[in-house]
Each structure stands twice: as C-alpha cells, then as structure tokens.
Design a protein around this motif. Structure first.
Motif, short mmCIF file in Angstrom:
data_model
loop_
_atom_site.label_atom_id
_atom_site.label_comp_id
_atom_site.label_asym_id
_atom_site.label_seq_id
_atom_site.Cartn_x
_atom_site.Cartn_y
_atom_site.Cartn_z
N UNK A 142 0.85 -1.19 0.00
CA UNK A 142 0.00 0.00 0.00
C UNK A 142 0.89 1.24 0.00
N UNK A 143 0.73 2.17 -0.96
CA UNK A 143 1.59 3.35 -1.01
C UNK A 143 1.35 4.32 0.14
N UNK B 59 1.42 -1.41 4.34
CA UNK B 59 1.10 -2.82 4.57
C UNK B 59 1.31 -3.59 3.27
N UNK B 60 1.73 -4.87 3.38
CA UNK B 60 2.06 -5.63 2.18
C UNK B 60 1.38 -6.99 2.19
N UNK C 73 -4.85 -7.66 -8.96
CA UNK C 73 -5.18 -6.26 -8.63
C UNK C 73 -5.75 -6.27 -7.24
N UNK C 74 -5.04 -5.68 -6.30
CA UNK C 74 -5.43 -5.76 -4.90
C UNK C 74 -5.38 -4.37 -4.28
N UNK D 45 0.62 -1.45 -4.90
CA UNK D 45 1.54 -1.49 -6.04
C UNK D 45 2.56 -2.61 -5.84
N UNK D 46 3.00 -3.18 -6.95
CA UNK D 46 3.97 -4.28 -6.88
C UNK D 46 5.36 -3.72 -6.62
N UNK D 47 6.07 -4.38 -5.71
CA UNK D 47 7.44 -3.98 -5.38
C UNK D 47 8.39 -5.12 -5.66
#
Length: 214
Positions: free
Chosen positions: A187-188, A192-193, A201-202, A212-214
């Motif tokens: 979460x930007x 939280x991940x 798409x979450x 966003x994907x990291x």
C-alpha cells in the motif's frame, strides 16, 4: 508480526519455517535439527550428516545451516534453501545416498525427492540436480502462512556467493539467482504488504488505495 531485523528473531523464524515445511512435505517425520546462520562461501546452505554435530543435555542433533550473507533474498528462496537441506536430511536418515563425488554431485535420487516436496530442480552439467527453486506447492505455503522477507543479512564483502558448489557436509545447496516466484504488493499510503503467486489487482481497504507491486 514484528519486522525480521534481529538475528535472534530470524533464528526463531527459521525454526518456525522448518516446522511448517516438516508438516507439509515430510508428515512431521524429521526431528528438528540445530538450525544455524553462518557464512558459507559459495553456498546458500548445508546439512551435516553427523547426528552429534550439536551436543546438549537434552540430546544431540544434526545441523542445517543457512548462509548468513544470503538472508536478504526473497523469503520463498530462503525457504527453498531450507527445504533443499531438509531433503538431504530426509534422504540421509532413510539411508538414501543422494550425492556422490565427495558430496558435490546431486544424483537423480535427490531430484526425485526434491521434486516431490515443493521444489523445482534443474541440472548442472558438473554438479548434477543441484539447482533448486521454489515450486508451486512451496509458493502456496509461503502465501498461506504470510511468510515475510528477512530484513537482516551479514555483510560478507570479503567473498562473493557464486553458483559453483564447494565441498559438501552431507548436502549443500547451489542455485543461480532467479526472479522471485511470488509478487509483493504494498500500500503506497500505510505500507502494509501482501504476497501473491500471480499478477493480481489488490487494494488496501483501510486506506482505499490500490496496492503497487514492489
């Protein structure tokens, strides 16, 4: 769960992952070894065949080591290293010789046992079926149990971890660096991940933000 930035916390976490792997892939048939975190030049981990590698008042044990300079890899790769060494452990206690040439060549017995227990196995022309990576069953275990990356690693600048196998201590994991098999979404806003084994798409319901994907 608190972030894994402490050596002592990581040691306990590796024991937790051992228990999860033991239950899922070995039907809890393996007694817990002493899991160590030490530098292992040219290797991600090893298993010792001596049952009295560690001696204590409560009983002796084998050792599984995870390379201290390799802890910062994605958690599924660290778990794959631990599982690789557990396969050696499983074969050893059953009298199955899964390595030859002084413990450097992983034979088809190792491949078969590893493939049946959540690992992908590729062949190296010199060292045999030693190139392991997380399979779908292992990735599922990582996601189901919300395993998180380890945020501490040893700064082993005096050597480089390579993909060539050195001397085994009963079994020793070598695999080339690979892109992680799972994806991490963050979460930007709140940070939280979550992890997923495929592109999804979450969103974070707390912040109403697309992760966003990291």
């Amino acid at each position: 769960m608190k972030q894994l930035t402490s050596y002592n916390r990581v040691a306990g976490y590796l024991n937790k992952i051992f228990d999860l792997l033991n239950e899922r892939f070995f039907e809890n048939q393996l007694s817990r070894p002493t899991i160590t975190i030490q530098s292992t030049p040219r290797a991600y981990g090893h298993f010792t065949t001596r049952s009295d590698t560690w001696i204590s008042a409560s009983g002796d044990s084998h050792e599984i080591n995870i390379g201290a300079g390799t802890l910062s890899r994605p958690i599924e790769d660290v778990a794959a290293t631990l599982l690789h060494e557990m396969v050696h452990y499983y074969n050893y206690v059953r009298g199955i010789q899964d390595c030859s040439r002084g413990g450097t060549y992983h034979n088809k017995r190792f491949k078969d046992a590893a493939t049946a227990r959540g690992l992908k196995v590729d062949h190296d022309p010199k060292y045999g079926w030693t190139l392991t990576s997380p399979g779908e069953d292992l990735l599922d275990l990582v996601v189901e149990n919300d395993l998180t990356d380890i945020l501490i690693t040893r700064n082993d600048l005096h050597y480089t971890v390579t993909t060539t196998t050195g001397g085994h201590i009963g079994g020793n994991e070598k695999m080339p660096p690979k892109k992680s098999g799972s994806r991490k979404y963050v979460c930007p806003n709140c940070g939280i991940s979550v992890r997923a084994t495929r592109v999804v798409r979450v969103g974070c319901l707390n912040c109403q933000e697309i992760m966003v994907e990291r």
